[in-house]
Design a protein around this motif. Structure first.
Motif, PDB file in Angstrom:
ATOM      1  N   THR A 117       0.836  -1.201   0.000  1.00 36.89           N
ATOM      2  CA  THR A 117       0.000   0.000   0.000  1.00 36.89           C
ATOM      3  C   THR A 117       0.872   1.252   0.000  1.00 36.89           C
ATOM      4  N   THR A 118       0.308   2.332  -0.456  1.00 41.98           N
ATOM      5  CA  THR A 118       1.020   3.613  -0.443  1.00 41.98           C
ATOM      6  C   THR A 118       0.779   4.309   0.889  1.00 41.98           C
ATOM      7  N   PRO A 119       1.634   5.275   1.257  1.00 40.00           N
ATOM      8  CA  PRO A 119       1.387   6.039   2.484  1.00 40.00           C
ATOM      9  C   PRO A 119       0.017   6.712   2.485  1.00 40.00           C
ATOM     10  N   GLU A 120      -0.434   7.180   1.339  1.00 40.13           N
ATOM     11  CA  GLU A 120      -1.732   7.849   1.272  1.00 40.13           C
ATOM     12  C   GLU A 120      -2.873   6.900   1.609  1.00 40.13           C
ATOM     13  N   GLU A 121      -2.775   5.664   1.135  1.00 41.35           N
ATOM     14  CA  GLU A 121      -3.815   4.672   1.418  1.00 41.35           C
ATOM     15  C   GLU A 121      -3.834   4.320   2.907  1.00 41.35           C
ATOM     16  N   PHE A 122      -2.652   4.109   3.459  1.00 40.68           N
ATOM     17  CA  PHE A 122      -2.570   3.785   4.883  1.00 40.68           C
ATOM     18  C   PHE A 122      -3.062   4.955   5.728  1.00 40.68           C
ATOM     19  N   ASP A 123      -2.610   6.161   5.414  1.00 41.92           N
ATOM     20  CA  ASP A 123      -3.005   7.344   6.188  1.00 41.92           C
ATOM     21  C   ASP A 123      -4.521   7.521   6.190  1.00 41.92           C
ATOM     22  N   ALA A 124      -5.142   7.273   5.056  1.00 39.52           N
ATOM     23  CA  ALA A 124      -6.590   7.452   4.957  1.00 39.52           C
ATOM     24  C   ALA A 124      -7.325   6.506   5.895  1.00 39.52           C
ATOM     25  N   ARG A 125      -6.841   5.268   6.013  1.00 36.52           N
ATOM     26  CA  ARG A 125      -7.483   4.315   6.919  1.00 36.52           C
ATOM     27  C   ARG A 125      -7.312   4.720   8.374  1.00 36.52           C
ATOM     28  N   VAL A 126      -6.104   5.172   8.730  1.00 32.67           N
ATOM     29  CA  VAL A 126      -5.874   5.608  10.112  1.00 32.67           C
ATOM     30  C   VAL A 126      -6.715   6.841  10.416  1.00 32.67           C
ATOM     31  N   ARG A 127      -6.763   7.768   9.482  1.00 28.19           N
ATOM     32  CA  ARG A 127      -7.520   9.000   9.709  1.00 28.19           C
ATOM     33  C   ARG A 127      -9.010   8.696   9.899  1.00 28.19           C
ATOM     34  N   GLN A 128      -9.521   7.761   9.118  1.00 29.65           N
ATOM     35  CA  GLN A 128     -10.914   7.364   9.293  1.00 29.65           C
ATOM     36  C   GLN A 128     -11.143   6.775  10.679  1.00 29.65           C
ATOM     37  N   TRP A 129     -10.189   5.968  11.134  1.00 27.95           N
ATOM     38  CA  TRP A 129     -10.275   5.377  12.481  1.00 27.95           C
ATOM     39  C   TRP A 129     -10.280   6.469  13.552  1.00 27.95           C
ATOM     40  N   TYR A 199      10.701   2.106  -3.411  1.00 27.97           N
ATOM     41  CA  TYR A 199      10.243   3.047  -4.430  1.00 27.97           C
ATOM     42  C   TYR A 199      10.199   2.302  -5.754  1.00 27.97           C
ATOM     43  N   THR A 200       9.004   2.145  -6.286  1.00 25.19           N
ATOM     44  CA  THR A 200       8.852   1.380  -7.520  1.00 25.19           C
ATOM     45  C   THR A 200       7.724   1.962  -8.351  1.00 25.19           C
ATOM     46  N   SER A 201       7.929   1.976  -9.651  1.00 22.87           N
ATOM     47  CA  SER A 201       6.931   2.488 -10.592  1.00 22.87           C
ATOM     48  C   SER A 201       6.469   3.898 -10.231  1.00 22.87           C
ATOM     49  N   GLY A 202       7.408   4.678  -9.736  1.00 21.49           N
ATOM     50  CA  GLY A 202       7.110   6.069  -9.460  1.00 21.49           C
ATOM     51  C   GLY A 202       6.384   6.349  -8.168  1.00 21.49           C
ATOM     52  N   LYS A 203       6.323   5.362  -7.253  1.00 20.64           N
ATOM     53  CA  LYS A 203       5.648   5.627  -5.976  1.00 20.64           C
ATOM     54  C   LYS A 203       6.295   4.834  -4.840  1.00 20.64           C
ATOM     55  N   ILE A 204       6.091   5.335  -3.631  1.00 22.87           N
ATOM     56  CA  ILE A 204       6.568   4.682  -2.408  1.00 22.87           C
ATOM     57  C   ILE A 204       5.510   3.689  -1.945  1.00 22.87           C
ATOM     58  N   VAL A 205       5.925   2.457  -1.630  1.00 18.80           N
ATOM     59  CA  VAL A 205       4.990   1.455  -1.115  1.00 18.80           C
ATOM     60  C   VAL A 205       5.612   0.745   0.076  1.00 18.80           C
ATOM     61  N   ARG A 206       4.743   0.287   0.954  1.00 22.09           N
ATOM     62  CA  ARG A 206       5.193  -0.447   2.141  1.00 22.09           C
ATOM     63  C   ARG A 206       5.625  -1.855   1.749  1.00 22.09           C
ATOM     64  N   SER A 207       6.655  -2.350   2.438  1.00 22.97           N
ATOM     65  CA  SER A 207       7.103  -3.725   2.232  1.00 22.97           C
ATOM     66  C   SER A 207       6.651  -4.590   3.403  1.00 22.97           C
ATOM     67  N   ARG A 208       6.993  -5.870   3.368  1.00 22.34           N
ATOM     68  CA  ARG A 208       6.663  -6.787   4.462  1.00 22.34           C
ATOM     69  C   ARG A 208       7.726  -6.782   5.559  1.00 22.34           C
ATOM     70  N   GLU A 209       8.822  -6.082   5.351  1.00 25.14           N
ATOM     71  CA  GLU A 209       9.947  -6.116   6.284  1.00 25.14           C
ATOM     72  C   GLU A 209       9.846  -5.004   7.318  1.00 25.14           C
ATOM     73  N   LEU A 210      10.293  -5.297   8.545  1.00 31.84           N
ATOM     74  CA  LEU A 210      10.415  -4.265   9.567  1.00 31.84           C
ATOM     75  C   LEU A 210      11.742  -3.539   9.391  1.00 31.84           C
ATOM     76  N   LEU A 211      11.725  -2.255   9.610  1.00 31.10           N
ATOM     77  CA  LEU A 211      12.913  -1.432   9.437  1.00 31.10           C
ATOM     78  C   LEU A 211      13.637  -1.255  10.765  1.00 31.10           C
ATOM     79  N   GLY A 212      14.827  -1.845  10.900  1.00 37.56           N
ATOM     80  CA  GLY A 212      15.650  -1.585  12.076  1.00 37.56           C
ATOM     81  C   GLY A 212      15.197  -2.218  13.363  1.00 37.56           C
ATOM     82  N   GLY A 213      14.316  -3.201  13.321  1.00 38.38           N
ATOM     83  CA  GLY A 213      13.902  -3.898  14.532  1.00 38.38           C
ATOM     84  C   GLY A 213      12.869  -3.126  15.335  1.00 38.38           C
ATOM     85  N   LEU A 214      12.488  -3.705  16.484  1.00 39.44           N
ATOM     86  CA  LEU A 214      11.469  -3.102  17.341  1.00 39.44           C
ATOM     87  C   LEU A 214      12.021  -1.913  18.109  1.00 39.44           C
TER      88      LEU A 214
END
Length: 295
Positions: A117-129, A199-214
């Protein structure tokens, strides 16, 4: 000074300790801190807003996972979906105390849920919540359950050239959605457990990996240093998972939940930090006695 700042704080040792530290850090002398080193870091859950009966982010993710299990019932046999569907009390206790293994299980599932998902898609879900879901006890959106005394502390620190960061074991990108409106903190000043991006196909998307641990326990000062190049001068937390961050700071503030009338009274998950506060002279804030106004 005391009449114009920290107005939701009662007069007492905790308020005085904060004011004395800030004065010493900004006045030429032995306690002076160079402006470049005035880093202040704060935990979120239980330090900036209510974390009982569970940290609010879990309300958000549980709703997402319930929808996923409805779409794919086979998920109910896997953790953490299994614990959610069976209402596993031991699992939920691990969440309430931010037990690292339990939190890791959730964050890994969280990363899977939003991969691609893109940051915009994720942000929209959180904002709705944030706009539609209400805390079951207080009946208001979770973002209205932020502690007013801590926001006043942010104002005091910023007025004295401290750069304020939130450093939480919770999801960095989740907190960033409401950080600017709720805390007055820019997105780039939010540190937390996070998914890696590509960053792929001109947009930022989330991956399945955690960045830098907990971002829990030793992960907190590690993430703070990676983000800022410095360790904090001032740090605030409320639980055992904040100990290392508090140890790394020149001034440590520990919030004690002891107000069962206006909020909750509990020490589970904070026993070691309260003991260490006594041993190391950290400033302990009693919600009941030190805060005249809570929210």
């Amino acid at each position: 000074m005391t009449e114009q700042v920290l107005t939701s704080w009662n007069e007492g040792p905790a308020k005085q300790a904060v004011l004395e530290y800030v004065h010493g850090a900004t006045t030429p002398g032995p306690a002076f801190v160079e402006p470049a080193d005035r880093i202040a870091t704060f935990d979120n859950d239980g330090t900036l807003w209510v974390e009982q009966p569970l940290p609010p982010q879990f309300d958000f993710v549980f709703r997402t996972w319930e929808d996923e299990v409805k779409a794919d019932p086979s998920l109910a046999a896997r953790q953490p979906y299994k614990a959610l569907m069976e209402r596993d009390q031991e699992f939920f206790e691990g969440l309430a105390t931010q037990e690292p293994k339990t939190v890791a299980t959730l964050l890994e599932a969280f990363a899977r849920s939003w991969a691609g998902t893109t940051p915009e898609e994720f942000d929209a879900r959180v904002r709705q919540w944030t706009q539609t879901v209400r805390d079951p006890r207080f009946g208001v959106p979770y973002v209205e359950l932020v502690y007013r005394p801590m926001l006043e502390l942010f104002d005091l620190l910023r007025a004295n050239e401290f750069r304020v960061f939130v450093c939480s074991g919770g999801g960095r990108d989740f907190m960033r959605v409401f950080a600017e409106d709720t805390w007055g903190i820019l997105k780039e000043n939010v540190i937390g457990s996070a998914a890696a991006y590509t960053y792929t196909s001109g947009k930022i998307v989330r991956s399945r990996e955690l960045l830098g641990g907990l971002d829990l326990g030793p992960g907190k000062p590690e993430h703070i240093f990676a983000h800022t190049g410095r360790l904090p001068a001032f740090a605030g937390g409320n639980a055992d998972v904040d100990i290392e961050m508090l140890q790394s700071a020149a001034f440590a503030l520990l919030v004690r939940h002891d107000d069962d009338q206006r909020e909750y009274a509990y020490t589970k998950g904070a026993e070691a930090s309260l003991t260490m506060a006594d041993q190391l002279g950290w400033t302990v804030v009693s919600m009941k006695n030190d805060w005249a106004t809570l929210f």
